[in-house]
Design a protein around this motif. Sequence first.
Motif, PDB file in Angstrom:
ATOM      1  N   ASN A 133       2.008   2.504   4.253  1.00 58.60           N
ATOM      2  CA  ASN A 133       1.742   1.473   3.248  1.00 58.60           C
ATOM      3  C   ASN A 133       2.402   1.851   1.925  1.00 58.60           C
ATOM      4  N   ALA A 134       2.555   0.867   1.042  1.00 60.40           N
ATOM      5  CA  ALA A 134       3.265   1.063  -0.225  1.00 60.40           C
ATOM      6  C   ALA A 134       2.610   0.196  -1.296  1.00 60.40           C
ATOM      7  N   MET A 148       1.170  -3.341  -9.062  1.00 62.68           N
ATOM      8  CA  MET A 148       0.498  -2.050  -9.171  1.00 62.68           C
ATOM      9  C   MET A 148       1.314  -1.121 -10.070  1.00 62.68           C
ATOM     10  N   PRO A 149       0.656  -0.270 -10.831  1.00 63.26           N
ATOM     11  CA  PRO A 149       1.366   0.536 -11.847  1.00 63.26           C
ATOM     12  C   PRO A 149       2.401   1.500 -11.271  1.00 63.26           C
ATOM     13  N   ASP A 150       2.226   1.942 -10.008  1.00 65.22           N
ATOM     14  CA  ASP A 150       3.186   2.896  -9.467  1.00 65.22           C
ATOM     15  C   ASP A 150       4.306   2.210  -8.678  1.00 65.22           C
ATOM     16  N   GLY A 188       8.868  -3.430   1.274  1.00 68.33           N
ATOM     17  CA  GLY A 188       8.516  -4.839   1.164  1.00 68.33           C
ATOM     18  C   GLY A 188       7.177  -4.961   0.470  1.00 68.33           C
ATOM     19  N   SER A 189       7.111  -5.777  -0.590  1.00 71.38           N
ATOM     20  CA  SER A 189       5.881  -5.823  -1.381  1.00 71.38           C
ATOM     21  C   SER A 189       5.516  -7.233  -1.792  1.00 71.38           C
ATOM     22  N   MET A 190       4.208  -7.501  -1.753  1.00 73.81           N
ATOM     23  CA  MET A 190       3.630  -8.662  -2.421  1.00 73.81           C
ATOM     24  C   MET A 190       2.985  -8.150  -3.703  1.00 73.81           C
ATOM     25  N   ASP A 191       2.140  -8.950  -4.320  1.00 77.38           N
ATOM     26  CA  ASP A 191       1.562  -8.524  -5.590  1.00 77.38           C
ATOM     27  C   ASP A 191       0.645  -7.313  -5.442  1.00 77.38           C
ATOM     28  N   SER A 192      -0.207  -7.330  -4.392  1.00 77.19           N
ATOM     29  CA  SER A 192      -1.269  -6.336  -4.315  1.00 77.19           C
ATOM     30  C   SER A 192      -1.073  -5.289  -3.223  1.00 77.19           C
ATOM     31  N   THR A 216      11.141  -6.586 -17.909  1.00 79.58           N
ATOM     32  CA  THR A 216       9.970  -5.710 -17.971  1.00 79.58           C
ATOM     33  C   THR A 216      10.076  -4.605 -16.946  1.00 79.58           C
ATOM     34  N   TYR A 217      10.465  -4.990 -15.722  1.00 73.64           N
ATOM     35  CA  TYR A 217      10.619  -3.997 -14.662  1.00 73.64           C
ATOM     36  C   TYR A 217      11.658  -2.953 -15.048  1.00 73.64           C
TER      37      TYR A 217
END
Length: 895
Positions: free
Chosen positions: A724-725, A730-732, A770-774, A853-854
């Motif tokens: 998982n990632a 998320m801050p990291d 691969g990431s969504m918001d949470s 921002t990123y």
Amino acid sequence: MNKLILIVLAVSVSAAFAVEPDVTVLDNGLTVITQELHYAPVVASVVSYGVGSRHETPDIMGISHFVEHMMFKGTEIMPKSRFWQIVQRDGGQCNAQEGEDVTWYYLLLPANRIEDALMIESDRMVNCTIDSAEVVSEINVVHEERRMRFIDSADGALMEALYEMAFTEHPYGQPVLGYDENILGYTHNMTRSFYETYYFPSNAVLTIVGDFNTEELLAKIDDYFGNIPSGSVPEESVAAEPEQTEAGYVEIEHASNLPRFAMSFHSTAGTDSYNPAMTMIAAYLYGGRSGRLSQLLVETNLVYSARVSKNNRIDPGLFTIYVTMNPPEDSEVTVEQVQDIIWNELEYLAENGIPEETLNEQRNRYRAREILGNSYPLSLAVEYALSYSKFGNPLYRQEQMELIEQLTPADISEAASMYFRRNGVNIAVLVPSETAGAEASGGREELPTSMTEPESIDYDGLEIPEEFLTPPERSIADGVQEYELENGIVLLVREDHTFPVVSINFSIPVGSMMHSTEQNGLASVTTETMMRGTKDLENIEFHRRLEIEGSYLRLYSGMENSIGFITLLSEDLETGFITVADLLRRPAFRESDFENVMSDKYARLSASAENLFSVAFDNLTAITAYSPADITTVTRETLDRINLDDVISLYDICCRPEGTVITFVGDIDPEEVYGMTQSYFGDWNNPEEPLPSLTVSRYSTAPGDTVVTFMPGRTQAAVMISRNAPGTEMPDYPAFRIMNTILGSSLGSRLGHSVRDEQGLAYGVGSWVGSMDSTGYFTAYLTTLADYVPRAIVSVTNEMNIISTENVQDIELRLAKANTVGEQALSGMTYTDLAYRLTDLQSRGKPLDWHRTYLSEVLELTPDDLREAAAEYLISGEWFMSISGTIQEEDIFSE
């Protein structure tokens, strides 16, 4: 400075561009093609060499492809890792492709980094080291590539069998990669001799398109290339192919699920008088859903897929119809029946040609596709380079277009009669077999190199000035006008008049997270059924309306939403509006269309089950799910639970103005677009029922798991390793993302260096996030010979452990930061890419300048941040691992 010879071409160019490319020839024979395009701070550089498999003798088959690989292995002043580091530092892209006639290399860079392209290409044109140890390592990489593309691949195996049969004398019948015995026989001397024979200025074309000043650029080009010796192009001795007088037939068995066949005819060279007519026939037979073969075979559900390929080469090539049948268990249609249908169509063309009205439509479609396909720097640079290298004219395609404009039905009939002869056909048939599988000759079961620790990446001498870490002034959000209609539709418009083109991108809140996993596939079945027309326009006519303008409609379902694409000429903007409005507001949902979509879905499952990566990924999805309810894989069982009422219900609830985003980028007027959006969508109402809540699949909390799927008849295995990632909110997330850039997603990554470059274990290796918001997931992947799997797994997991426990070097992090900065310049280089990025950000509720921002967060990262993020998720020994191929679990862990 050498004298420059400037040639201004008089050939008329497409109306897409007001300025034709300039051709300049240096004294040493290097041809330089330039064209300025200032709509984005990007430059594309292509160097093409007049060499390919056409220039090879049987004893050195594939050597031009091997030399192409060695061109990335460094020079005296630019060691192999330095090449990738420079391109990565610039945020650029690079690759190469060898072919039968030409080998070409491209770099896509921010405009202010153009000198890096000139330095790289001038240096490796004559200074490649071609180190003996690198030759040995790369032989294994290329051998893996051959296994992947032509042995384990059903399509590749069929193509190789076809060309071997069709060409008895001409080298076009030789595989571009060579055979196993050729690859294993390459030597340092053989490689260097071929390189020195064909790589020099007088056999090269340098093409640069993008944001630059021509006069200044030509001076720099002369500085970098002007003093390189001209070289002497060898005299050609290419055997002519004798006329075919008897039909050819070959049948092969292959470890696959779907029968296939290729029906092929000897055809024209690129400059033959019949070439425009044969080009038109190919476009007529294969042009989207309204293409003739698609109408006859695919849309009627007789076959899974059908496509047409017409070679456009220096010497006469092939005109080939490729057909993939439906799964035998789901269809009684035979290969012979399909071939009869094709013969009827070809013989009709020979007797009647293409009707005048249809021919006019095809001309219009072809003309528009030429403009649309060349609406960004790289595509233009590639076209100019290959056209000049093969035919001596960068505007070859425009010249062919002028000839196409003059075609008559009689011309089509004459060409079809000339080439579509029953005694001139070559038919290759692939028969599925569970046990069949080509053996790689040589039986290399030994590891490719000794089991020693790979050398670390050399960063000595790499400079990353502070300016490379300065955020760019331009943003994809610049100039975007945003509107919101009363019904909730968000409209984004970005005006640019460089090309007479507009890209339309739209997002609707229809996704797989809006229905139960017991019906996995429902969202995609819904969108694909939507794509099959309205009550007034059936499937083919619905798509034909757009396709005769040279454009296509695409709609893909995702997890949270579905994304649609259209790129078309700006003069056809209203056709785009009508098509999107019909798609979203008036789908017919006919029972027959639903049944065809479902049949196609089942066939896709069979096709997917042939692919090592697809099988490994599906199994990985299953073992990383928290529970059976969290598994998102589409199976026959989940498809069996879907009916037309379910499709209509999901559409009625989810396809609505609320949550819909429509973006227009290109040659448009924002106020006009806003008015048309109001006209076509302003009276679209939202349903009373609220949108379904999103169901986010949970990642397993188990301490890892492994699944091995035995797939007989393959030579390779696919390996996927997952954890998982963090999600994007998320801050990291920035730290984990940049860590993955260093580990496996960048040019010259640690995985690429260790597994591919140093050990020669794999052709393809890397990792993605691969990431969504949470939430998110991390996956490392590779394909390798089944015998190499244990060592490959050790190598990959070792790199994952190292980056989780040891800080990355300061220079590695600085390079990754520079890469992130540089990538921003390339993020809006095409209208289609820019429209998608804007739509994606808006639909996910992020500001359009989110990347700023990123980027600021990335530039603040430290090595400690990356190590801590990796340690949080990449927990040693707790891997989820999926492996597919001709391998058993005991073979993997016995070592």
